[in-house]
Design a protein around this motif. Structure first.
Motif: not given
Ligand code: ADP
Length: 817
Positions: A187-191
């Motif tokens: 998730f963090l990577t995508t954000v």
């Protein structure tokens, strides 16, 4: 359900015969199902959250907003208490926060901008290009000792990358230790990716906006420069150009004051040519500055370089000695742009700003462009002014020579010199003076007013009164006129003032006249002929406010030279007139006085002649003498009669006694009387057969014929034919007397009938005469309503023609039908 959960569930069911074991298996199964559902929900939430973030980021263009939206969404979803996004500075050496939520101001201040090299989760993430996820406070303290005791008990930091390039980092702080599972990481990577892209989009957007603004600014600048060009097109003089440039620069750059200071040709003086917003005292200070003073404007000239001091600090750092001059309330920034023409600084555009300057390259470029335009326009204006000056001088010279020509014409116009001088005195007003006075110096030294003129005729009486009241005191050392009369040199007083007048006279009325005339500037020019001062010309300006200079003086001297000659001519003319008067009255008196004794003498001579003729004894010896005496006395008598005639004509007492007469008879008689007197001449007299009647004074007309006939004989000393003839053509009767004598020089013809005039050739050949006969002839003929004319060629004889109105013969009584 995931594949793992499903296999656990089957395992649990297959253990079904063991009751407690089955419960446990069921519970496990249930819990596993619960967890699976939670994960599914979480996954759903994240997916939804990602969608929301994507949607939110799509609408945002400001980096701060993008950062805030990203951080707050992540924080909410992952349970962080604070977070922020920092971007690498263009040099790549620092990180700067663009947006954050939840941090204390102290923390924010500490991390607002920090070196990339300093140990920090975000710094590491950015440097390494990999997430830094730390799940416990101990682990944090171990890796980042400086963070020991911080409220963050777990941290996540992710690089924001665009492809290979890392542009910044995303950091989240948690107040609880926590673990980051694979989904959190994903998730963090995508954000982070989305945020990086949104930030890049924002950057590009900003660049586009900036580019548009730059284009707009460039357009505005070129529009302004065009407007300046247009305004400069109207500006003709250097002062006008300077004013346009100063005004435009102040407006375009938002300055509080502006000045265009020009260096004088020789470079030692400053000229404050165009000024905007300067208080008068500042202008006075500027004017008194020497060009080598150490101030930004003059340094810019000397160095031929722009000087930009965008803040008060910068100003003081460069010019500490001007601290007292620069009031920070008014001057916060300064710019000085040299005006260069042919790589020489001819001046400077000096600007002062009330607030610090953004100091943009555009502003500098605009200021430079203005200075450049200014240089060109000033060069052009200088050429224009030079051309204008040259033309003005040419025109002035032309006006002056026209004026002098007019002055000369006036002075040569008539014989009435007083009138000429009055006209000259008037001519100089207003061309050369507001009022003028012409004085003559009489031989006895008296200073006499001759003529006055004033632009305001109502003030001429004051000028005349001055002539009556003012007496030049030659002993008065302050008297300007006395000085001029003594030295013969002109005097120019450029600035007249009352105290000068008071020094010359204490006479109250004269001082009053001074005030009434209030000269502003005046000149006194001596009028001299052959080194003798014959008068003065006084010229003054008054209400026109003009001030005299060397040019005026030179012109006035030219006028005075002409006036002097006219004044002297006037004197000579008056003296000649007076001499003529004396001569005329002498002749008149003498003729009267001589007449009585001469009449007696003539009577006695005639008596003597008659007696001698009768008396034989006497006759032989004395007859010739007696005849000579009588003849000479007769000539003397005729001369005196002519002089008396002149005196009568002058007094207007010459009267005729008119009666009808036949001119043929009169003329023939005179010819018969005179013909025997000359043996050298052949005198003929031709008359028509019919009477030629005129209304005339017989004695006076005889005198006319005698005069013309005697002249014909006298001026033909070598003898020859003298023809007298009469003609009648109805309206007029003409008498012609023709001789073959010495003739009359062409130059003398026009003056022949003036009294006492004698032609040069008559005098040269010593032919006696008084020059009175023809004068009397013309008077007699004119009084008869006739005219006398002469035709002559010198050396070839003369013909005098007298024309008289014919008297129509009395008509015979009407015989009736
Ligand atoms: P004057 O006494 O000198 O003869 P007049 O008045 O009769 O005076 O003449 C004026 C002048 O005119 C003379 O001095 C002479 O020069 C000129 N004059 C007059 N008549 C003749 C003439 N027939 N031929 C030449 N000159 C003449």
């Amino acid at each position: 359900m995931s594949r793992d959960a499903f296999s656990n569930f089957s395992t649990a069911l297959s253990a079904g015969d063991d009751e407690p074991g089955r419960d446990a298996a069921l519970r496990r199964l249930y819990e596993e199902a619960q967890q699976a559902r939670m994960r599914a929900e979480q996954a759903h939430d994240r997916a939804a959250s990602l969608q929301r973030i994507t949607a939110a980021l799509t609408g945002l263009v400001r980096p701060g907003e993008i950062a805030a939206a990203t951080v707050s969404s992540c924080a909410a979803l992952l349970g962080a208490y604070a977070g922020g996004i920092s971007l690498l500075t263009p040099d790549g050496a620092h990180l700067e926060i663009v947006g954050s939520v939840g941090y204390s101001p102290a923390t924010l201040a500490a991390f607002q901008r920090f070196p990339l090299a300093a140990p920090s989760p975000i710094g590491d993430a950015v440097r390494d290009g990999r997430p830094v996820l730390i799940e416990t406070p101990d682990a944090i303290a171990e890796r980042y000792p400086a963070m020991r005791g911080s409220p963050s008990l777990a941290v996540a930091a992710l690089p924001l990358s665009l492809g290979e390039r890392v542009v910044g980092g995303l950091g989240l702080s948690f107040d609880q230790p926590r673990s980051f599972d694979a989904e959190d990481r994903a998730f963090l990577t995508t954000v982070a990716q989305q945020c990086a892209q949104a930030l890049e989009r924002a950057r590009l957007y900003e660049l586009a906006v900036e580019a548009r603004h730059a284009a707009e600014r460039a357009a505005a600048r070129s529009a302004r420069l065009q407007a300046v060009t247009a305004a400069l097109g109207e500006a003709m003089t250097v002062a006008q150009v300077a004013q346009v440039i100063a005004a435009e620069a102040v407006q375009a750059l938002g300055a509080a004051t502006g000045a265009l200071v020009l260096l004088h040709e020789h470079g030692t003086e400053l000229d404050l040519a165009g000024v905007v917003g300067f208080p008068p005292e500042a202008m006075v200070r500027w004017r008194s500055l020497s060009p080598d003073t150490a101030i930004p404007a003059l340094d810019a000239i000397r160095r031929q370089m722009s000087i930009w001091l965008p803040t008060h600090e910068a100003m003081l750092a460069a010019y500490p000695h001007l601290r007292a001059d620069w009031d920070p309330a008014h001057v916060q920034a300064i710019a000085a742009i040299p005006v260069l023409a042919h790589s020489r600084a001819i001046g400077v555009l000096a600007l002062a700003f009330a607030s610090p300057l953004a100091d943009s390259p555009e502003d500098r470029a605009l200021a430079l462009a203005l200075a450049q335009q200014c240089a060109q326009a000033i060069e052009r204006a200088k050429l224009y002014e030079a051309e204008h000056r040259a033309r003005a001088i040419a025109e002035e010279t032309q006006r002056q020579s026209a004026f002098l020509a007019e002055a000369s014409r006036l002075l040569a116009d008539s014989l009435d010199y007083d009138e000429r001088l009055a006209r000259l005195t008037r001519l100089v007003v207003p061309f050369l003076a507001d009022y003028s006075l012409l004085y003559a110096v009489a031989p006895d030294g008296a200073y006499v007013q001759v003529a006055v003129a004033h632009v305001d005729p109502a003030k001429e009486p004051f000028l005349r009164e001055l002539g009556e009241t003012y007496r030049v005191d030659m002993a008065n050392p302050t008297s300007v006129i006395a000085r001029v009369l003594r030295s013969g040199e002109p005097i120019l007083v450029a600035e007249a003032n009352f105290s000068q007048a008071r020094a010359i006279t204490a006479e109250p009325r004269l001082l009053e006249l001074y005030v009434l005339l209030s000269p502003a500037s005046y000149m006194v020019i001596p009028l001299s002929v052959a080194g003798v001062i014959v008068g003065t010309l006084f010229l003054a300006t008054a209400d026109s406010g003009r001030r005299y200079g060397a040019g005026h003086l030179a012109l006035a001297i030219e006028v005075a030279r002409r006036a002097a000659i006219a004044l002297d001519n006037a004197r000579l003319f008056r003296e000649a007139q007076a001499a003529i008067q004396v001569r005329d009255s002498f002749f008149s008196v003498a003729a009267h006085e001589l007449k009585t004794p001469l009449t007696a003498l003539l009577g006695q001579a005639q008596l003597l002649r008659r007696r001698a003729a009768r008396d034989d004894e006497l006759g032989g010896r004395y007859l010739r003498s007696a005849e000579l005496i009588a003849a000479q006395a007769g000539r003397l008598n005729a001369m005196i009669n002519e002089l008396l005639d002149v005196a009568r004509i002058e007094r207007g007492q010459f009267a005729l006694d008119l009666a009808p007469l036949d001119l043929r008879i009169l003329v023939c008689q005179v010819v018969e009387e005179i013909a025997p007197l000359s043996e050298q001449h052949t005198i003929t007299c031709a008359t028509p057969d019919t009477p030629l009647l005129v209304r005339g004074d017989a004695a006076r007309l005889e005198q006319v014929v005698q005069n013309l006939l005697q002249n014909a004989l006298k001026y033909s000393p070598a003898g020859g034919a003298v023809a007298v003839s009469l003609q009648g053509d109805g309206d007029a009767v003409r008498l012609l007397v023709r001789d073959e004598g010495i003739g009359i020089p062409a130059a003398a013809l026009s003056q022949l009938f003036q009294r006492f005039f004698r032609a040069r050739n008559a005098e040269a050949q010593r032919i006696d005469g008084m020059g009175v006969g023809l004068y009397v002839v013309r008077e007699i003929v004119t009084l008869h309503g006739g005219a006398v004319a002469v035709e002559s060629v010198e050396g070839a004889g003369s013909t005098f023609v007298v024309t008289l109105p014919a008297l129509a013969p009395a008509r015979a009584p009407d015989a009736g039908p």
